[in-house]
Write an enzyme that holds these catalytic residues in place. Sequence first.
Site, PDB file in Angstrom:
ATOM      1  N   CYS A 136      51.793  46.923  48.478  1.00 37.01           N
ATOM      2  CA  CYS A 136      50.816  46.151  49.351  1.00 37.01           C
ATOM      3  C   CYS A 136      50.540  47.246  50.358  1.00 37.01           C
ATOM      4  O   CYS A 136      51.407  47.518  51.134  1.00 37.01           O
ATOM      5  CB  CYS A 136      51.315  44.802  49.940  1.00 37.01           C
ATOM      6  SG  CYS A 136      50.469  43.921  50.975  1.00 37.01           S
ATOM      7  N   THR A 148      28.140  50.470  42.060  1.00 32.58           N
ATOM      8  CA  THR A 148      27.061  49.395  42.657  1.00 32.58           C
ATOM      9  C   THR A 148      26.010  49.453  41.868  1.00 32.58           C
ATOM     10  O   THR A 148      25.452  48.340  41.437  1.00 32.58           O
ATOM     11  CB  THR A 148      26.768  50.177  44.040  1.00 32.58           C
ATOM     12  OG1 THR A 148      27.971  50.213  45.032  1.00 32.58           O
ATOM     13  CG2 THR A 148      25.763  49.028  44.843  1.00 32.58           C
ATOM     14  N   ARG A 167      41.046  47.936  48.682  1.00 30.28           N
ATOM     15  CA  ARG A 167      40.587  47.044  47.786  1.00 30.28           C
ATOM     16  C   ARG A 167      40.968  47.535  46.144  1.00 30.28           C
ATOM     17  O   ARG A 167      40.811  48.856  46.306  1.00 30.28           O
ATOM     18  CB  ARG A 167      38.950  46.813  47.715  1.00 30.28           C
ATOM     19  CG  ARG A 167      38.282  45.751  46.755  1.00 30.28           C
ATOM     20  CD  ARG A 167      38.627  44.462  47.187  1.00 30.28           C
ATOM     21  NE  ARG A 167      37.857  43.505  46.416  1.00 30.28           N
ATOM     22  CZ  ARG A 167      38.461  42.820  45.321  1.00 30.28           C
ATOM     23  NH1 ARG A 167      39.454  43.315  44.801  1.00 30.28           N
ATOM     24  NH2 ARG A 167      37.596  41.871  44.895  1.00 30.28           N
ATOM     25  N   CYS A 223      43.105  42.595  48.758  1.00 28.03           N
ATOM     26  CA  CYS A 223      42.773  43.766  47.831  1.00 28.03           C
ATOM     27  C   CYS A 223      43.044  43.540  46.235  1.00 28.03           C
ATOM     28  O   CYS A 223      42.626  44.121  45.720  1.00 28.03           O
ATOM     29  CB  CYS A 223      43.675  44.899  48.341  1.00 28.03           C
ATOM     30  SG  CYS A 223      45.411  44.844  48.023  1.00 28.03           S
ATOM     31  N   SER A 252      33.616  49.795  50.144  1.00 24.33           N
ATOM     32  CA  SER A 252      33.491  50.649  48.813  1.00 24.33           C
ATOM     33  C   SER A 252      33.092  52.145  49.743  1.00 24.33           C
ATOM     34  O   SER A 252      33.151  52.163  50.815  1.00 24.33           O
ATOM     35  CB  SER A 252      32.511  50.450  48.200  1.00 24.33           C
ATOM     36  OG  SER A 252      32.318  51.437  47.040  1.00 24.33           O
ATOM     37  N   CYS A 270      48.657  43.125  44.580  1.00 25.91           N
ATOM     38  CA  CYS A 270      49.629  42.394  44.056  1.00 25.91           C
ATOM     39  C   CYS A 270      49.689  41.550  42.700  1.00 25.91           C
ATOM     40  O   CYS A 270      50.659  41.490  42.250  1.00 25.91           O
ATOM     41  CB  CYS A 270      50.191  41.539  45.500  1.00 25.91           C
ATOM     42  SG  CYS A 270      49.315  40.217  45.760  1.00 25.91           S
ATOM     43  N   CYS A 284      46.930  39.420  54.879  1.00 25.41           N
ATOM     44  CA  CYS A 284      46.372  39.892  53.546  1.00 25.41           C
ATOM     45  C   CYS A 284      44.828  40.225  53.424  1.00 25.41           C
ATOM     46  O   CYS A 284      44.170  39.576  54.196  1.00 25.41           O
ATOM     47  CB  CYS A 284      46.513  38.605  52.389  1.00 25.41           C
ATOM     48  SG  CYS A 284      45.920  38.941  51.082  1.00 25.41           S
TER      49      CYS A 284
END
Length: 540
Positions: free
Chosen positions: A484, A330, A294, A512, A49, A515, A509
């Site tokens: 991606c 958060t 992410r 995130c 984050s 896709c 990968c």
Amino acid sequence: MEFDVVIVGGGPSGLSAAIRLKQLAQADGADVSVCVIEKGSEIGAHILSGAVIEPRALNELIPDWKEKGAPLNTPATDDNFLFLTKTKAFKLPTPPQMHGAGNYIVSLGNVTRWLGQQAEELGVEIYPGFAGAEVLYDDTGAVRGVATGDMGLTRDGEQGPMYQPGMELLAKQTIFAEGCRGSLAKQLTDKYGLRDGVDPQTYGIGIKELWEVEPSKHQPGKVVHTIGWPVKTDTYGGSFLYHLENNQVAVGFVIGLDYANPHLSPFDEFQRFKTHPEIRKTFEGGRRIAYGARALNEGGFQSIPKLTFPGGVTIGCSAGFLNVPKIKGTHTAMKSGMVAAEAIFEALKADAAAGKEVTAYTDMMKKSWVWPELHEVRNIRPSFHKGLLFGLGYSALSTYVFKGKEPWTFRNHDDHTCLRPASEMPKIEYPKPDGVVSFDKLSSVFLSSTNHEEDQPCHLTLKNKDVPVGVNLKVFDGPEQRFCPAGVYEYVDDAATNGKRLQINAQNCVHCKTCDIKDPTQNINWVVPQGGEGPNYPNM
């Protein structure tokens, strides 16, 4: 293994729920068994984050967090909001939702690690490296717990020499805290119709780097947000620069996944952004030390699903509690975990939790401060569907004139439906990385410390193997190559067909989930790989 409560996901919301359950049990002299499973190799390994954190929920959960050494070390002291053209930067008034007073610039991964320590001290059992792979149901159709994934399967799904079967974790109530676009939460949504009557969830992709900059360029507490260049005005996007301690600066770019042009590459837009003269000067002479990406929820109030079902609840980003205009989630995620814990504890006390639907959680959320906070800003993100200028104008009206009390609510739509055929959209030429402030995907993925055992079933599954070439490549010019941020998807020559085929480099990968969200045919289904695999973010 049987517990009173099983929590899937060791992020801020899941750990807050675990801590609150144990606090309530201690205060009541009760014995409540709580288990947290986390697919990352350790607590915090998959947490990414910005992050500027509002400590409101933390103040309620652990009032003496400062004395206990919570890693909130850098107060946000200097707000900056810029509009960028290709070569210029114009300072705008900082929207009130984005003011940083009272907030802290943090590594959310480190905050999460600290929360994990607090949970363990209270007696929570935490099992990192175990991915929730399957929802378990009882004879009535209620959730009965989850099963972790098998370990040591070969690529074709057979048992290899190191095979270990998954574990069934049974509970009276199961809390799903998988984060944005959780794979089990998707299944629960379909089974119980959790999105019936609410808007689709919408998403953005956030791409982030952590830099160590020259001391003369470092200003602890400085917060910078930008809009405008390099994305066009029809694309929702913006950046952040957060100056932490130890000469570190977190920089990132977020692009809404409702963009229309299949030629757009969020990764390359981010790299181009750093070449802007106003941005470049911060990073020249510095050193890039971490990278990650992410997806994040952007649907807001009108996209919150039904939160409860027989035997369980969803919390945090699994439910979509991010406050987009505030660029913070958060505090709302943690609060949802705390409220869920309070509702479930009362059901456990009444011996009415096993397999039951704890509807009190929804009622209590509506009475919490989360609900009015999200309702007030519900129209700001959707207003940008009509372009940057309209969105800025409407956001100002909503904030300063209507004050969030307008009698209408703008609607959201599925991101994957927004992509237009490649033939209808202009191509985008991206500059080559200079190796100073801009870089390529593979060297970036290296900095995420991502690792997957190659001889295992591919966790990026295709519902129909003919769709990538027959539709995605033919109509949309293979957009998965670009959306991606980790180089997972590429179209390569196929000698067997004398054409192209989609190659999936699953070992790259970074989890995130972009896709799974943006694939125009919804043919890609992201499922968990072996537990403990994926990125290993140090201070993200």
